[in-house]
Design a protein around this motif. Structure first.
Motif, PDB file in Angstrom:
ATOM      1  N   GLU A  29      -8.154   7.730  -1.819  1.00 29.92           N
ATOM      2  CA  GLU A  29      -7.268   6.587  -2.447  1.00 29.92           C
ATOM      3  C   GLU A  29      -6.825   5.876  -1.432  1.00 29.92           C
ATOM      4  O   GLU A  29      -6.830   4.337  -1.572  1.00 29.92           O
ATOM      5  CB  GLU A  29      -6.135   7.099  -3.161  1.00 29.92           C
ATOM      6  CG  GLU A  29      -5.292   6.184  -4.028  1.00 29.92           C
ATOM      7  CD  GLU A  29      -3.891   6.895  -4.689  1.00 29.92           C
ATOM      8  OE1 GLU A  29      -2.971   6.436  -4.608  1.00 29.92           O
ATOM      9  OE2 GLU A  29      -4.122   7.901  -5.149  1.00 29.92           O
ATOM     10  N   ILE A  30      -6.181   6.299  -0.234  1.00 24.70           N
ATOM     11  CA  ILE A  30      -5.914   5.473   0.794  1.00 24.70           C
ATOM     12  C   ILE A  30      -7.034   4.542   1.484  1.00 24.70           C
ATOM     13  O   ILE A  30      -6.917   3.353   1.950  1.00 24.70           O
ATOM     14  CB  ILE A  30      -5.023   6.100   1.933  1.00 24.70           C
ATOM     15  CG1 ILE A  30      -3.724   6.864   1.472  1.00 24.70           C
ATOM     16  CG2 ILE A  30      -4.775   5.481   3.198  1.00 24.70           C
ATOM     17  CD1 ILE A  30      -3.357   8.054   2.039  1.00 24.70           C
ATOM     18  N   ALA A  57      -7.931   1.819  -0.683  1.00 25.38           N
ATOM     19  CA  ALA A  57      -6.674   0.775  -0.682  1.00 25.38           C
ATOM     20  C   ALA A  57      -6.737  -0.136   0.491  1.00 25.38           C
ATOM     21  O   ALA A  57      -6.479  -1.461   0.635  1.00 25.38           O
ATOM     22  CB  ALA A  57      -5.463   1.475  -0.828  1.00 25.38           C
ATOM     23  N   GLU A 102       2.394   1.792  -3.629  1.00 31.13           N
ATOM     24  CA  GLU A 102       1.420   2.035  -4.352  1.00 31.13           C
ATOM     25  C   GLU A 102       0.842   3.230  -4.436  1.00 31.13           C
ATOM     26  O   GLU A 102       0.687   3.954  -5.344  1.00 31.13           O
ATOM     27  CB  GLU A 102       0.527   0.749  -4.736  1.00 31.13           C
ATOM     28  CG  GLU A 102      -0.409   0.958  -5.941  1.00 31.13           C
ATOM     29  CD  GLU A 102      -1.322  -0.186  -6.128  1.00 31.13           C
ATOM     30  OE1 GLU A 102      -2.230  -0.200  -6.823  1.00 31.13           O
ATOM     31  OE2 GLU A 102      -1.146  -1.189  -5.400  1.00 31.13           O
ATOM     32  N   HIS A 103       0.402   3.691  -3.205  1.00 34.75           N
ATOM     33  CA  HIS A 103      -0.330   4.780  -3.008  1.00 34.75           C
ATOM     34  C   HIS A 103       0.520   5.773  -2.275  1.00 34.75           C
ATOM     35  O   HIS A 103      -0.290   6.994  -2.000  1.00 34.75           O
ATOM     36  CB  HIS A 103      -1.848   4.372  -2.307  1.00 34.75           C
ATOM     37  CG  HIS A 103      -2.444   3.368  -2.994  1.00 34.75           C
ATOM     38  ND1 HIS A 103      -3.182   3.531  -3.849  1.00 34.75           N
ATOM     39  CD2 HIS A 103      -2.515   1.859  -2.708  1.00 34.75           C
ATOM     40  CE1 HIS A 103      -3.686   2.380  -4.327  1.00 34.75           C
ATOM     41  NE2 HIS A 103      -3.384   1.249  -3.534  1.00 34.75           N
ATOM     42  N   LYS A 151      -6.060  11.930  -2.367  1.00 39.74           N
ATOM     43  CA  LYS A 151      -5.124  10.996  -2.069  1.00 39.74           C
ATOM     44  C   LYS A 151      -5.697  10.039  -0.666  1.00 39.74           C
ATOM     45  O   LYS A 151      -5.748   9.170  -0.357  1.00 39.74           O
ATOM     46  CB  LYS A 151      -3.977  11.611  -1.638  1.00 39.74           C
ATOM     47  CG  LYS A 151      -2.863  10.684  -1.021  1.00 39.74           C
ATOM     48  CD  LYS A 151      -2.445   9.384  -1.954  1.00 39.74           C
ATOM     49  CE  LYS A 151      -1.688  10.203  -3.239  1.00 39.74           C
ATOM     50  NZ  LYS A 151      -1.359   8.844  -3.900  1.00 39.74           N
ATOM     51  N   CYS A 191       0.823  -1.055   0.098  1.00 38.85           N
ATOM     52  CA  CYS A 191      -0.024  -0.121  -0.075  1.00 38.85           C
ATOM     53  C   CYS A 191       0.916   1.276   0.104  1.00 38.85           C
ATOM     54  O   CYS A 191       0.646   2.243  -0.728  1.00 38.85           O
ATOM     55  CB  CYS A 191      -0.933  -0.072   1.174  1.00 38.85           C
ATOM     56  SG  CYS A 191      -2.160   1.174   1.198  1.00 38.85           S
TER      57      CYS A 191
END
Length: 443
Positions: free
Chosen positions: A313-314, A317, A148-149, A310, A145
């Motif tokens: 996105e987290i 994820a 990638e993020h 973001k 994670c």
């Protein structure tokens, strides 16, 4: 070696040896030492203190009580941020996505965080108010994670510093929380085990913090910076004001909603200011940017929406329901609400911030005992904070609960937290000082 003798030695003011500290940490972690003996030693440490060498040894043994995270697979600077705990302190939830958006592909946030302790909230508890959000990722999933993020936030697992997980919970219910050696070793064992190369420490001071005075906070900061720098990390500490709640919301889901508002540029000024300050200083600590550029990047990711993107996105994820980012009303909601009104006309002259935190816990939003379960929907919305003018009968706060008896109890505690005066009180700074290996710089 006997635990009895170790307790007696510390009770009488002696300095514990490497072997004695190791015996305690290993024995308590493995279950050979019972809670009552561990509690006795913690109280002896609380009353007698520890030398810098004892604190270092305790930190090292705690760090090595489980796995130590290897972040060498992360292709850039690894950073971590920790707050010593405050009321309404939800800055990590804003700072982590900000940092991941500020320097993508080069700066990565690998953050391990904790649950609520005493009257303060915990980042894990706040994140778990997001339906589905997984704070218990495996090491491989955590690193994936982050790569990638750009960021990931997980709770303290059983394999990472298990000694601290046990000691941390015991301190919470034995009145041994506000002890500098125990706080320093707890924080730094986790930060060192988590593996990041750059660590920013937000040391809270005031009525809502474990450190009540600036000199105490500086002493704690110096101890932690010394431990971290001695382990080859870049470490900086900020001494920040917790003599008033940070932001407007206290309580897990309420604080998540406020972070979303902040990243939408609609948050309270104090929370926005502190998030930008923390993100700027941590990016600067990597050595990739000077302070001005770091601050410009922090402001830009909020203004252009990339920090909010973001965060979404987290959350996605880590299995969370991303719909809450667009619609915070999907977060847990309390069924009972009661308004607290000002008893007089004047100004809010003081807020006993610790009492506000206790009130939130009494409403159901925190832990009063070790086994308490948190109701993520409960807490407090402040309509008036330190220095604000009030009219008699004007609403100053709203309490949120799901139990009528808890609502009555928490509201009474909250009412006692406010002090009023006829004149506007002086403005208090958000930042008192910063501490690095080079020394203390006062704001």
């Amino acid at each position: 070696m006997r635990m009895y003798d170790i307790i007696e030695k510390k009770r009488d003011g002696g300095a514990l040896s490497d072997a004695e500290i190791g015996f305690f940490v290993d024995g308590y972690t493995s279950g050979r030492i019972p809670d009552y003996q561990a509690s006795a030693l913690l109280m002896a440490i609380y009353l007698r203190g520890m030398t810098p060498e004892e604190t270092r040894l305790l930190t090292m043994h705690m760090m090595n009580s489980g796995d130590v995270m290897d972040l060498s697979s992360i292709p850039g600077a690894t950073v971590d941020k920790h707050s010593t705990g405050g009321v309404g302190d939800k800055t990590s939830l804003a700072v982590v996505p900000m940092l991941a958006a500020m320097d993508p592909g080069h700066t990565f946030v690998a953050k391990m965080t904790g649950r609520g302790l005493g009257h303060t909230g915990g980042t894990v508890d706040k994140l778990e108010s997001i339906p589905g959000f997984d704070t218990a990722l495996t090491d491989d999933a955590f690193l994936s994670c982050v790569r990638e993020h750009g960021a990931s936030i997980i709770g303290q697992t059983g394999n990472l510093v298990p000694a601290d997980k046990l000691i941390y919970a015991l301190r919470d219910v034995t009145a041994t929380v506000s002890c500098i050696p125990l706080i320093a070793s707890s924080i730094m064992s986790k930060k060192l085990a988590a593996g990041s190369g750059c660590i920013l420490l937000d040391v809270k001071v005031g009525s809502g913090a474990f450190m009540k005075t600036v000199p105490e906070a500086i002493e704690l900061a110096q101890a932690m910076v010394e431990i971290g720098e001695g382990m080859g990390r870049r470490v900086k500490a900020l001494i920040t004001n917790m003599d008033r709640p940070l932001g407007r919301n206290i309580g897990n889901a309420l604080e998540v909603a406020e972070v979303i508002e902040t990243l939408q540029r609609r948050g309270p000024a104090d929370l926005t200011h502190e998030a930008i300050m923390l993100a700027s200083d941590l990016l600067e600590l990597t050595g990739r940017f000077d302070h001005n550029e770091a601050e410009a990047r922090a402001r830009r990711v909020v203004e252009d929406g990339s920090a909010l993107a973001k965060l979404k996105e987290i959350v996605a994820a880590q299995g969370g329901d991303v719909r809450v980012i667009d619609d915070p009303s999907l977060l847990p909601q309390a069924s009972l609400h009661e308004t607290l009104c000002a008893p007089c006309t004047g100004f809010v002259a003081h807020i006993d911030t610790e009492r506000v935190g206790v009130a939130s816990a009494e409403l159901g939003g925190g832990r009063l005992t070790l086994n308490d379960e948190i109701d993520h929907s409960c807490g407090i919305t402040l309509l008036k904070n330190y220095g604000d003018p009030v009219e008699c009968g004007e609403p100053i706060a709203v309490a949120h609960a799901n139990d009528a008896s808890k609502l009555t109890c928490g509201l009474a505690t909250l009412a006692g937290a406010y002090t009023y005066g006829p004149k506007e009180p002086p403005v208090e700074p958000l930042l008192y000082a910063s501490v690095t290996a080079a020394g203390v710089a006062y704001a």
